[in-house]
Write a protein that holds these residues in place. Structure first.
Motif, short mmCIF file in Angstrom:
data_model
loop_
_atom_site.label_atom_id
_atom_site.label_comp_id
_atom_site.label_asym_id
_atom_site.label_seq_id
_atom_site.Cartn_x
_atom_site.Cartn_y
_atom_site.Cartn_z
N MET A 158 0.81 -1.22 0.00
CA MET A 158 0.00 0.00 0.00
C MET A 158 0.84 1.26 0.00
O MET A 158 0.32 2.35 -0.28
N GLN A 159 2.13 1.17 0.32
CA GLN A 159 2.96 2.36 0.49
C GLN A 159 2.93 3.27 -0.73
O GLN A 159 3.27 2.85 -1.84
N GLY A 160 2.51 4.50 -0.52
CA GLY A 160 2.53 5.51 -1.57
C GLY A 160 1.36 5.49 -2.51
O GLY A 160 1.20 6.41 -3.31
N HIS A 161 0.50 4.46 -2.44
CA HIS A 161 -0.57 4.32 -3.43
C HIS A 161 -1.86 5.01 -3.04
O HIS A 161 -2.75 5.14 -3.87
N MET A 162 -2.00 5.44 -1.78
CA MET A 162 -3.27 5.99 -1.30
C MET A 162 -3.06 7.37 -0.70
O MET A 162 -2.18 7.56 0.14
N SER A 163 -3.87 8.31 -1.11
CA SER A 163 -3.82 9.63 -0.50
C SER A 163 -4.32 9.54 0.94
O SER A 163 -5.23 8.78 1.25
N GLY A 164 -3.71 10.33 1.81
CA GLY A 164 -4.13 10.37 3.20
C GLY A 164 -3.66 9.21 4.04
O GLY A 164 -3.97 9.14 5.23
N LEU A 724 -10.77 12.95 -11.77
CA LEU A 724 -10.08 13.78 -10.78
C LEU A 724 -10.94 13.88 -9.52
O LEU A 724 -12.09 14.31 -9.58
N ASN A 725 -10.37 13.49 -8.40
CA ASN A 725 -11.05 13.60 -7.11
C ASN A 725 -10.21 14.48 -6.19
O ASN A 725 -9.01 14.24 -6.01
N GLY A 763 -6.24 18.84 5.93
CA GLY A 763 -5.45 18.43 4.79
C GLY A 763 -6.21 18.53 3.48
O GLY A 763 -7.43 18.74 3.45
N PHE A 764 -5.46 18.39 2.42
CA PHE A 764 -5.99 18.44 1.05
C PHE A 764 -5.46 17.23 0.31
O PHE A 764 -4.26 16.94 0.35
N GLU A 765 -6.36 16.51 -0.34
CA GLU A 765 -5.99 15.29 -1.06
C GLU A 765 -6.42 15.37 -2.52
O GLU A 765 -7.50 15.90 -2.84
N VAL A 766 -5.58 14.86 -3.39
CA VAL A 766 -5.86 14.82 -4.83
C VAL A 766 -5.60 13.41 -5.34
O VAL A 766 -4.55 12.81 -5.04
N ASP A 767 -6.56 12.88 -6.09
CA ASP A 767 -6.39 11.59 -6.76
C ASP A 767 -6.75 11.76 -8.23
O ASP A 767 -7.83 12.29 -8.56
N ILE A 773 -3.78 6.51 -23.56
CA ILE A 773 -3.87 5.90 -24.89
C ILE A 773 -4.64 4.58 -24.75
O ILE A 773 -4.33 3.77 -23.88
N GLN A 774 -5.63 4.39 -25.60
CA GLN A 774 -6.37 3.13 -25.63
C GLN A 774 -6.59 2.73 -27.09
O GLN A 774 -7.65 2.92 -27.66
N SER A 775 -5.54 2.20 -27.69
CA SER A 775 -5.62 1.75 -29.08
C SER A 775 -5.52 0.23 -29.13
O SER A 775 -5.34 -0.43 -28.11
N LYS A 776 -5.62 -0.32 -30.32
CA LYS A 776 -5.60 -1.76 -30.48
C LYS A 776 -4.27 -2.36 -30.04
O LYS A 776 -4.23 -3.43 -29.44
N GLY A 777 -3.18 -1.66 -30.31
CA GLY A 777 -1.89 -2.24 -29.97
C GLY A 777 -1.23 -1.67 -28.74
O GLY A 777 -0.27 -2.25 -28.22
N LEU A 778 -1.72 -0.53 -28.25
CA LEU A 778 -1.03 0.14 -27.15
C LEU A 778 -2.03 0.72 -26.17
O LEU A 778 -3.04 1.32 -26.55
N ARG A 779 -1.73 0.51 -24.87
CA ARG A 779 -2.54 1.12 -23.81
C ARG A 779 -1.60 1.76 -22.79
O ARG A 779 -0.59 1.16 -22.42
N TRP A 780 -1.97 2.95 -22.36
CA TRP A 780 -1.15 3.68 -21.39
C TRP A 780 -2.09 4.39 -20.43
O TRP A 780 -2.94 5.18 -20.83
N SER A 781 -1.93 4.12 -19.14
CA SER A 781 -2.75 4.77 -18.12
C SER A 781 -1.85 5.29 -17.02
O SER A 781 -0.73 4.81 -16.81
N THR A 782 -2.34 6.29 -16.29
CA THR A 782 -1.57 6.97 -15.24
C THR A 782 -2.42 7.14 -14.00
O THR A 782 -3.62 7.43 -14.10
N THR A 783 -1.79 7.00 -12.85
CA THR A 783 -2.43 7.32 -11.58
C THR A 783 -1.53 8.28 -10.81
O THR A 783 -0.30 8.20 -10.91
N PHE A 784 -2.14 9.16 -10.05
CA PHE A 784 -1.39 10.14 -9.27
C PHE A 784 -2.17 10.46 -8.01
O PHE A 784 -3.40 10.58 -8.03
N ASN A 785 -1.46 10.56 -6.88
CA ASN A 785 -2.12 10.99 -5.66
C ASN A 785 -1.19 11.92 -4.89
O ASN A 785 0.03 11.78 -4.93
#
Length: 1010
Positions: A158-164, A724-725, A763-767, A773-785
């Motif tokens: 869980m380290q670093g993956h959750m805001s707060g 965006l949360n 405090g203030f939290e951002v997720d 990218i969501q194409s037939k050959g390539l997918r790219w997703s990002t998460t940030f908190n």
């Protein structure tokens, strides 16, 4: 021990029922009727609109128990009668019905569901709620993220993956613990641990380790959560605000962590096997002085102390062996020698799952063995077994879910953490072994560090978690449910310290020194929670109601015994052979808890949501008249994207405003604190063991209270391709349970009671989640908190006259340290200088410690990216944190003392006029005026410890196979690979400890499913 046998005799009756059902009632017997023989075998492939295969799609023959799941390449195989219909479903995509009319191959294309937020179901504890409609703050991490990390504890994943949620690893040794804070520290004296719930059953994360046994190696922190195999977990939800936690009442003040394990799925019987090997190394060494630098400042210190004339006198060889008798040209890199080894972790896991529409099952087993970077053969072993059975009747009125897991851990460590010695041993210290391969004591002039291998620390634990949930639909809208759980955590540990582990010059023998300390402890807990659920939906309005009660009983037993004096070291593990036995601690406590709770959820037009929760708690930890407390919360949400102004073509696909306010409480003060208490003193009076008073009667103190306020905005853009949360929170904790100072004439230093003190966390939290990218050959997703927390002590009546006057300041955080203000080195005298706050022309310990530094993070968070190309998947996750921490001056601030130190000490003051940051050298034989100790507790010992860490990298390759249904994945994973920081200590997240820092780990593994 007699007590131990009593503890093990308690057997939960429903476990026998569980074993009976899971073994003697196979799926064939539980089915209400025999299935018609299939007439044809249908194969096919499931893809999305871009042609990418979809794995894990449920493929069910409509109105039957027959089903399967699509493989990683999207293929499936199922037996179907002619004229029947297949139903395809998976979260995030629209369900699809496909009639079978004689075809033997079917290509299925599923469309993404633009309302997928409504399909993501979150575990809120006593109920479930969709991501779209939740009114509370619930952070979650799924199995696909945890499985990509080579870790042995769920908190590590869980380290670093959750805001707060701030998690810090306490040691790099296997079996060690973690500290976790959800939205900061709420109470002055209370615990910071949240409530842990595993499959509906509370699980105590507090260590039962005894400090006298495990403090030297694990800091007394043996984490019970190590018993939970991260690969068995389906998801972890963290409940943070009042709306989400108030239904847990007094147990939710520090947040709630819900751990849900994996379950069987309808479909063909599936076998999953996984093998992996990991390699671990210390990621960072300190830059220490070499032999010539060390000896130079060492001799200079002797001269500065006025003993230079004795350096050439052989009679003083025993005083300065490092200067006089040891080889002055010898050099040993003790970090490489003592903590520079390679730790290996081997992990094997096998699971079997499957079932029909009415009954599903899962059975899994795992074994892990991990070594350390220390010399010797220390290792940690864990074996786990888990089973899960879910069944429902044909009319779906009756349901039963049963789960059980058992874990056995065996942790065998040396009696000492070598890390401190690796940082401080003289670089020209003698060889570890003599010519005959015996421990080298160099004429008794040093303490050989490997003598610690003669000592031993062993911790064996057994953990049982079991749960059964039975439900019955009394009416179409009314369901009765009862959850029953039992947990047992048993820890047996000891530390053996033979005389052979000490320098022979001390003249120690087994009879006058050898001793053994044992710790036998166990925690057992029963819980029963009957509940009624009612729900009703009208045209424009819907209501969901919950009413339940909780009965919990927990016992904790601990016996710590020390045996002194043995005939020989070979008998040191036999307490009966000890000359003297001492009972250090004998604790037997009982905790009873009862509650009534409820929830009302109202929805109007599927866009206006009101959620009301409440709980009345009763705890045995308070005196008569103070045992019950009332807690509750209200949460509101407005899904404004459903308003007519936002049409189907709007770039805003989802928008929600939500807010919550409520109160939770805390009774985490230990048992019997309101009573007169006594403990074994460890002293005898005329041969009779004596008791000493440890607590004074005070039945007036009651619940601590935590009031929580939150406001949040949630947005989804471009069909939720960007989500965006953001949330702002304020938690105020009052009625603090602290030690009220008493006059010394009472015989007690303090009285536990409620104090008029208020602690605030804001405090203030951002997720942020994006599908780039969501194409037939390539997918790219990002998460940030991102989390920006702030803590402060709002009020504390009488703080100046209390025992906390030197620790806390009104208006400042609880995490501050009060220090001397370092003014550098006097260029004329070469001594450290400090600000004289009280103007008495001297430095005193209390009045002049007025400099304040906050050691809590200023902000923290994480950034992750997932890239899929063909059969390859790459994941990379960065963790970051801005903070201050103690630096190496905390442990050694003056050059010239015996023992090595940071190379920074070499740049010291040598003559008048030198402008440097390190004072003159001292050998330790002459008084320094306390300047070195003051410097260790000054502002100079604090520095920037901010960092960006490549926490995890995972590369996965799906091996193409010719056989249908066979999936092979090969993966390479890395943990704690790279850290960017200006901090000069061993690890910026573990700066105040000389324990082993977290290791850099690389894991290679293979997963086979068929």
């Amino acid at each position: 021990m007699k007590k131990s046998s009593k503890l093990l005799s308690r057997k939960p009756l429903f476990l026998l029922l569980y074993l009976f059902l899971s073994v003697l009632i196979p799926e064939q017997l539980m089915a209400s009727k025999a299935l018609e023989p299939p007439q044809a075998i249908i194969t096919g492939k499931v893809t999305d609109v871009n042609g990418l295969p979809l794995a894990g799609v449920n493929v069910i023959v409509e109105s039957t128990d027959r089903g399967t799941i699509s493989d990683l390449d999207g293929s499936f195989r199922i037996q179907v009668n002619s004229g029947e219909t297949l139903v395809f479903s998976i979260v995030g995509f629209k369900s699809l019905r496909v009639p079978i009319e004689g075809a033997d191959f079917v290509n299925v294309v599923l469309e993404e569901d633009v309302t997928q937020l409504g399909e993501v179901v979150l575990n809120a504890g006593y109920y479930t709620v969709s991501e779209r409609e939740r009114t509370g703050n619930i952070a979650t991490i799924k199995a696909d993220v945890m499985e990509k990390q080579p870790v042995g504890n769920p908190l590590a994943a869980m380290q670093g993956h959750m805001s707060g949620v701030n998690i810090v690893q306490s040691t790099g040794l296997p079996g060690g613990g973690y500290s976790i804070e959800v939205r900061g520290r709420n109470f002055i004296n209370g615990a910071t641990d949240p409530l842990f719930i595993v499959d509906g059953v509370p699980f105590g994360p507090q260590s039962l380790g005894a400090s006298r046994v495990s403090n030297e190696i694990l800091g007394g922190n043996v984490s019970p959560l190590n018993a939970i195999n991260p690969n068995d977990i389906e998801s972890i939800e963290v409940l943070k605000d009042a709306d989400a936690t108030a239904i847990y009442g007094s147990r939710g003040a520090n947040g709630v962590v819900l751990i849900t394990t994996k379950r069987g799925k309808a479909g063909k019987t599936r076998f999953d096997a996984q093998l992996s090997t990991s390699f671990g190394k210390v990621s960072r060494f300190l830059e220490l002085m070499d032999t010539q630098q060390y000896l130079e400042v060492r001799r200079e210190g002797v001269i500065n102390d006025g003993y230079g004339s004795f350096l050439d006198n052989p009679s003083f060889d025993f005083v300065w062996p490092d200067i006089k008798s040891w080889d002055n040209d010898r050099y040993t890199d003790w970090q490489k020698e003592l903590i520079g080894g390679t730790a290996y972790r081997n992990n094997a896991q096998l699971s079997i799952s499957g079932g029909g529409q009415s009954t599903q099952f899962l059975i899994s087993g795992a074994y892990q063995k991990e070594t350390t970077v220390f010399p010797g053969d220390a290792n940690y072993q864990r074996a786990t077994i888990r089973s899960q059975v879910d069944h429902r009747s044909d009319n779906e009125k009756f349901k039963i879910n049963m789960s059980m897991s058992y874990s056995n851990e065996n942790n065998q460590m040396p009696g000492e953490d070598f890390t401190g010695k690796a940082y401080s041993l003289e670089p020209n210290a003698p060889a570890l072994y003599d010519d005959e391969a015996n421990l080298n004591w160099e004429n008794n002039t040093w303490d050989n560090p490997l003598a610690a291998l003669e000592e031993s620390y062993v911790a064996k634990s057994n953990t049982l978690l079991s749960n059964a949930v039975i439900s019955y639909a009394i009416l179409p809208n009314l369901e009765f449910r009862s959850s029953m759980g039992f947990t047992s955590y048993r820890l047996d540990s000891y530390r053996a310290m033979p005389s052979s582990a000490r320098n022979p010059s001390l003249g120690l023998t087994p009879q006058n020194y050898s001793h053994l300390i044992t710790n036998a402890s166990q925690r057992e807990s029963w819980i029963v929670e009957p509940q009624l659920h009612w729900k009703k939906k009208w045209d424009l309005f819907s209501m969901d109601m919950l009413l339940g009660t909780t009965f919990q009983w927990e016992t904790t037993d601990q016996l710590v015994v020390r045996g002194l004096g043995f005939p020989n070291n070979g008998l040191i593990h036999n307490l009966a052979a000890a000359q003297t036995l001492e009972v250090i601690s004998d604790m037997d406590s009982e905790y009873r808890y009862n509650a009534v709770f409820g929830r009302i959820n109202l929805k109007v037009l599927d866009r206006y949501i009101l959620n009301i929760t409440g709980r009345r708690d009763g705890s045995s930890r308070f005196g008569p008249g103070k045992q019950f407390g009332n807690f509750g919360a209200v949460g509101m949400a407005w899904i404004f994207s459903e308003e007519p102004i936002f049409g189907p073509e709007s770039f805003l696909s989802f928008g929600k405003l939500r807010a919550s306010y409520g109160s939770t409480g805390s009774d985490t003060i230990g048992d019997y604190r309101y009573l007169d208490t006594y403990s074994v003193s460890g002293n005898d009076y005329d041969g009779v063991t004596a008791l000493e008073p440890t607590g004074i009667f005070n039945p007036q103190f009651g619940w601590e209270e935590n009031r929580k306020l939150e406001a949040a905005l949630e947005l989804g853009f471009f069909y939720d391709r960007l989500v965006l949360n953001t949330s702002w929170y304020q938690n105020r904790s009052s009625n603090q349970l602290v030690g009220i100072p008493l006059a010394t004439t009472t015989g007690f230093s303090q009285l536990t009671g409620n104090f008029d003190a208020v602690v605030e966390n804001t405090g203030f939290e951002v997720d942020l989640q994006t599908a780039n990218i969501q194409s037939k050959g390539l997918r790219w997703s990002t998460t940030f908190n991102l989390t920006v927390p702030k803590n402060r002590l709002v009020a504390f009546d009488g703080l100046e006259t209390s025992t906390f006057a030197n620790r806390y300041v009104v208006g400042e955080p609880l995490t501050i340290v009060k220090l001397y203000h370092a003014l550098g080195v006097d260029p004329e005298t070469g001594s450290y200088q400090f600000e004289d706050y009280n103007g008495d022309e001297g430095i005193t310990r209390s009045e002049d410690r007025q400099w304040i530094e906050d050691l809590a993070p200023t902000y923290y968070g994480g950034l992750g990216n997932t890239l899929s190309l063909g059969n390859f998947t790459l994941d990379a996750f960065f963790q970051f944190k801005k903070q201050k921490a103690y630096n190496t001056l905390r442990y050694q601030s003056t050059p010239g003392f015996k023992g090595n130190g940071s190379v920074e000490l070499f740049d010291r003051w040598q003559q008048p006029g030198d402008m440097v940051t390190i004072q003159r050298a001292y050998s330790g034989l002459a008084p320094t005026g306390g300047s070195d100790e003051f410097q260790k507790e000054s502002s100079a010992a604090i520095s920037n410890a901010s960092f960006i860490r490549l926490r995890n990298v995972s590369v996965n390759y799906k091996v193409p196979t010719l056989e249908h249904g066979l999936d092979i994945n090969v993966y390479l994973q890395g943990q704690n690979l790279w850290t960017i920081t200006d901090y000069k200590g061993p690890d910026p997240e573990q700066p105040t400890s000389l324990r082993l820092p977290p290791l850099r780990q690389v894991s290679l593994g293979i997963q086979v499913s068929f």
